[in-house]
Design an enzyme around this catalytic site. Sequence first.
Site, PDB file in Angstrom:
ATOM      1  N   LYS A 179       0.845  -1.191   0.000  1.00 39.74           N
ATOM      2  CA  LYS A 179       0.000   0.000   0.000  1.00 39.74           C
ATOM      3  C   LYS A 179       0.878   1.237   0.000  1.00 39.74           C
ATOM      4  CE  LYS A 179      -3.705   2.265   2.564  1.00 39.74           C
ATOM      5  NZ  LYS A 179      -4.649   2.147   3.684  1.00 39.74           N
ATOM      6  N   LYS A 234      -2.322  -1.461  -3.792  1.00 45.85           N
ATOM      7  CA  LYS A 234      -3.148  -0.259  -3.755  1.00 45.85           C
ATOM      8  C   LYS A 234      -2.280   0.982  -3.827  1.00 45.85           C
ATOM      9  CE  LYS A 234      -6.271   1.952  -0.607  1.00 45.85           C
ATOM     10  NZ  LYS A 234      -6.583   2.100   0.774  1.00 45.85           N
TER      11      LYS A 234
HETATM   12  C1  PBG Z   1      -7.618   3.302   5.629  1.00 51.61           C
HETATM   13  C2  PBG Z   1      -7.892   3.114   4.202  1.00 51.61           C
HETATM   14  C3  PBG Z   1      -7.681   4.038   3.162  1.00 51.61           C
HETATM   15  C4  PBG Z   1      -8.235   3.482   2.018  1.00 51.61           C
HETATM   16  C5  PBG Z   1      -8.725   2.216   2.360  1.00 51.61           C
HETATM   17  N1  PBG Z   1      -8.490   2.002   3.717  1.00 51.61           N
HETATM   18  C6  PBG Z   1      -7.133   5.419   3.178  1.00 51.61           C
HETATM   19  C7  PBG Z   1      -5.813   5.716   3.702  1.00 51.61           C
HETATM   20  O1  PBG Z   1      -4.951   4.840   3.857  1.00 51.61           O
HETATM   21  O2  PBG Z   1      -5.612   6.878   4.000  1.00 51.61           O
HETATM   22  C8  PBG Z   1      -8.258   4.172   0.673  1.00 51.61           C
HETATM   23  C9  PBG Z   1      -9.328   3.762  -0.243  1.00 51.61           C
HETATM   24  C10 PBG Z   1      -9.574   4.639  -1.413  1.00 51.61           C
HETATM   25  O3  PBG Z   1      -8.904   5.654  -1.693  1.00 51.61           O
HETATM   26  O4  PBG Z   1     -10.525   4.309  -2.112  1.00 51.61           O
HETATM   27  N2  PBG Z   1      -6.530   2.760   6.189  1.00 51.61           N
END
Ligand code: PBG
Length: 307
Positions: A179, A234
């Site tokens: 991520k 992601k």
């Molecule tokens: C939280 C989380 C996030 C997303 C999914 N779970 C945001 C972040 O890490 O700030 C992002 C999902 C998206 O942008 O659609 N931990």
Amino acid sequence: MVKDVSIDRNNLIQPIFITEKTEKPIPIKSMPNIFRFSPELAVNEAKELFSLGIQTIALFPDTPKNKRSENAKESYNENGLIQQTIKRIKDALPNMTIMADVALDPYTTHGHDGLLGKKGEVLNDQTIDVLTLQAISLAYSGADIIAPSDMMDGRIGIIRKALETNNFNNKIILSYCVKYASSFYAPFREGVNSASTLKNKDKKTYQMDFRNTQEAIIEAELDISEGADVLMVKPGLPYLDVINQLSQKFNHPIAAYHTSGEYSMQKKAIDLGFVSHETIEEVLVAFRRSGAKIVVSYFSKEFVEKN
Ligand code: PBG
């Protein structure tokens, strides 16, 4: 007959935002056609999705302000927003697969995914203690897929062990394994109202540098060794190379998160008529071509409705 890949309802996960009380779904300004639902309305939405053939949803909470705290204890409240919603949806639709996020950002007053130390640093190990409580409470509510998205080191192994100890031997752990610290998450942060708590801080000490691919391999190896069942990359589209590398190298199923920012850019262009809705299938298929088995996308419902 001879096409290499295709995208099907079975490959798709639809994210749903949950808010405490509302008569009508509340629009999210930066995400056209995406809404926050009350637990009650979420059941109707889940029924609609299920009848369209989407059998997996991912839930995210817009935790009420007064329930956010430094220690994020609302994250493991057995009657919390998400826990309640899972129970309601499971009662109405026992065969709907529910994925629940494990991370503290919608529960903290500072918007970080973890607990903070005196200097404002994220405390890895103390955070894992809370994440474990959260994961167990989500499992008790009936979540099928436990999905840590927090990026603390070592949490998969500890959560797996805690699930086993609590006799949850059949839960799936989908790890947000690779991520990146990405600016594509902005609309999501409006959705869960963590943009206002996070303010202008970033998550670069625990999410990955987007310049790195070698690190993605290390993260994947660690999470596999700790007991993850599915590995997620992601954001999605700008990282197809990473998805492809992981899918070539590992035999675990790879999931792609087609994030909020990617959705909003494309959706807005479709709404303005700059490109057609056919671009949705083109993008979803790109994920499959790159090697992802599963795609989490805000376009899931629209795609299935139109195809
Ligand atoms: C939280 C989380 C996030 C997303 C999914 N779970 C945001 C972040 O890490 O700030 C992002 C999902 C998206 O942008 O659609 N931990």
